[in-house]
Scaffold this active site. Structure first.
Site, PDB file in Angstrom:
ATOM      1  N   ASP A  12      12.986  42.247  36.041  1.00 32.93           N
ATOM      2  CA  ASP A  12      11.745  41.980  35.330  1.00 32.93           C
ATOM      3  C   ASP A  12      10.583  41.818  36.303  1.00 32.93           C
ATOM      4  O   ASP A  12      10.679  41.057  37.274  1.00 32.93           O
ATOM      5  CB  ASP A  12      11.864  40.686  34.514  1.00 32.93           C
ATOM      6  CG  ASP A  12      12.880  40.785  33.388  1.00 32.93           C
ATOM      7  OD1 ASP A  12      13.309  41.911  33.066  1.00 32.93           O
ATOM      8  OD2 ASP A  12      13.235  39.723  32.835  1.00 32.93           O
ATOM      9  N   GLY A  40      21.618  41.743  28.124  1.00 30.20           N
ATOM     10  CA  GLY A  40      23.035  41.564  28.401  1.00 30.20           C
ATOM     11  C   GLY A  40      23.265  40.614  29.555  1.00 30.20           C
ATOM     12  O   GLY A  40      24.056  39.669  29.464  1.00 30.20           O
ATOM     13  N   ALA A  41      22.562  40.840  30.661  1.00 32.35           N
ATOM     14  CA  ALA A  41      22.712  39.992  31.829  1.00 32.35           C
ATOM     15  C   ALA A  41      22.254  38.570  31.534  1.00 32.35           C
ATOM     16  O   ALA A  41      22.883  37.590  31.961  1.00 32.35           O
ATOM     17  CB  ALA A  41      21.929  40.580  33.000  1.00 32.35           C
ATOM     18  N   GLU A 134      20.227  47.016  23.609  1.00 30.94           N
ATOM     19  CA  GLU A 134      19.499  47.654  24.709  1.00 30.94           C
ATOM     20  C   GLU A 134      20.336  48.718  25.412  1.00 30.94           C
ATOM     21  O   GLU A 134      19.876  49.311  26.378  1.00 30.94           O
ATOM     22  CB  GLU A 134      19.015  46.605  25.709  1.00 30.94           C
ATOM     23  CG  GLU A 134      17.843  45.801  25.191  1.00 30.94           C
ATOM     24  CD  GLU A 134      17.190  44.916  26.231  1.00 30.94           C
ATOM     25  OE1 GLU A 134      15.996  44.608  26.077  1.00 30.94           O
ATOM     26  OE2 GLU A 134      17.867  44.531  27.221  1.00 30.94           O
ATOM     27  N   ASN A 175      15.814  37.488  15.212  1.00 28.51           N
ATOM     28  CA  ASN A 175      14.610  36.684  15.027  1.00 28.51           C
ATOM     29  C   ASN A 175      13.961  37.088  13.702  1.00 28.51           C
ATOM     30  O   ASN A 175      14.493  37.928  12.960  1.00 28.51           O
ATOM     31  CB  ASN A 175      13.660  36.807  16.214  1.00 28.51           C
ATOM     32  CG  ASN A 175      13.135  38.231  16.423  1.00 28.51           C
ATOM     33  OD1 ASN A 175      13.126  39.053  15.488  1.00 28.51           O
ATOM     34  ND2 ASN A 175      12.690  38.533  17.623  1.00 28.51           N
ATOM     35  N   THR A 196      16.525  33.103  14.016  1.00 22.63           N
ATOM     36  CA  THR A 196      15.731  32.193  14.836  1.00 22.63           C
ATOM     37  C   THR A 196      14.270  32.282  14.412  1.00 22.63           C
ATOM     38  O   THR A 196      13.772  33.352  14.072  1.00 22.63           O
ATOM     39  CB  THR A 196      15.871  32.511  16.330  1.00 22.63           C
ATOM     40  OG1 THR A 196      15.392  33.841  16.587  1.00 22.63           O
ATOM     41  CG2 THR A 196      17.335  32.417  16.765  1.00 22.63           C
ATOM     42  N   GLY A 228      15.352  33.508  23.745  1.00 24.51           N
ATOM     43  CA  GLY A 228      16.257  34.036  22.728  1.00 24.51           C
ATOM     44  C   GLY A 228      17.639  34.317  23.277  1.00 24.51           C
ATOM     45  O   GLY A 228      18.652  34.110  22.599  1.00 24.51           O
ATOM     46  N   ASP A 229      17.712  34.784  24.516  1.00 26.98           N
ATOM     47  CA  ASP A 229      19.012  35.063  25.137  1.00 26.98           C
ATOM     48  C   ASP A 229      19.754  33.770  25.455  1.00 26.98           C
ATOM     49  O   ASP A 229      20.982  33.708  25.346  1.00 26.98           O
ATOM     50  CB  ASP A 229      18.816  35.899  26.400  1.00 26.98           C
ATOM     51  CG  ASP A 229      18.231  37.271  26.093  1.00 26.98           C
ATOM     52  OD1 ASP A 229      18.556  37.822  25.025  1.00 26.98           O
ATOM     53  OD2 ASP A 229      17.449  37.783  26.902  1.00 26.98           O
TER      54      ASP A 229
END
Length: 282
Positions: A12, A40-41, A134, A175, A196, A228-229
């Site tokens: 990112d 995922g990570a 993703e 969400n 959420t 969220g993750d």
């Protein structure tokens, strides 16, 4: 507990500025940071920090960004034996703008994430599974189809998926925007559905009937990226540990709230002790 995550791995690039740009507008005065990310990570690391033993399946490019994208996963002991390197595509990248209130805008360049194919997956996945959207949808659906235990599908980013996938999932997490995209399809299976609602918390349903709801503790949001993750990793850990619905939602809301108090996706993910401490304090 053992968990498998099949999902994306990104690096990112985060620009923090006083305000987010409107269409056609240029905003100056931002600062730039680089953090590991990818849904995922992020979810793999979130569950690992909360006490699970996690393995991750995914793909990165043959470049310098790959090491940076997986640095925290390696530090925390996530099993990366299922991560392959692709020489044709770069490591996935997310371009993120964050304002002073913690709101963000994200553009994802999938890169090597789109090279994860069903052939990379094991013939059977014999432990609880978490997936997101993703990766190529056929790969996600293949992973769900090979799972023999609990399956959590985080339907993000929203995209068309098969009815079979929706019905197979033991837990769907969305969400409010994603919930509107899928509508009543979310409730056609027998599994649980969690919606959420940001600072308002989250609600759990089964067959369209509300089971429980919870609100997060009050925090000062700095960056919502990864919150969220954190929630997804936490709700899976909580339910697999046998927590009741309301307690599991409260645990996951606390994890998501803590993640929003720190910059970056993976650097912000809380530990088990931090989550339990804020629940006790609130």
């Amino acid at each position: 507990m053992r968990l498998t995550v099949v999902g994306s791995i990104n690096l990112d690039f985060v620009a923090s500025s006083p305000a987010l740009p409107r269409p056609g507008e240029t905003v100056t005065g931002a600062t730039l940071a680089r953090h590991p990310g990818g849904k995922g990570a992020n979810q793999a690391l979130a569950a690992q920090r909360l006490g699970a033993d996690v393995s991750l399946t995914g793909c990165v490019g043959d470049d310098e960004m790959a090491g940076a994208a997986m640095a925290l996963l390696m530090t925390w002991g996530v099993d990366l034996s299922g991560v392959e390197t692709d020489i044709a595509e770069p490591t996935g990248v997310a371009l993120i703008a964050v304002d002073d209130t913690g709101e963000n805008q994200i553009v994802v360049c999938a890169g090597a994430n789109h090279r994860v194919t069903p052939e990379q997956l094991p013939a059977r996945i014999d432990c609880p599974l978490i997936v997101q959207l993703e990766l190529p949808i056929p790969t996600v659906e293949a992973a769900v189809g090979r799972a023999t235990e609990f399956v959590c599908v985080n339907l993000a980013p929203a995209a068309p998926v098969s009815d079979q996938l929706l019905r197979r999932a033991d837990l769907l997490v969305v969400n409010e925007t994603e919930a509107a995209f899928y509508g009543d399809l979310l409730h056609h299976g027998g599994g649980r559905v969690v919606v959420t609602e940001g600072a308002k918390g989250a609600v759990m349903y089964q067959r369209g009937v509300e089971l429980a709801r919870a609100a997060p503790p009050r925090v000062r949001a700095v960056d919502a990226t990864g919150a969220g993750d954190a929630f997804v990793g936490a709700i899976c850990v909580a339910l697999l540990e046998g927590m009741e619905a309301e307690a599991a939602l409260r645990f996951a809301c606390a994890a998501g709230a803590l993640a929003a108090t720190r910059p970056g996706a993976q650097p912000s993910l809380p530990t088990r002790a931090e989550v339990e401490a804020i629940i006790t304090a609130s």
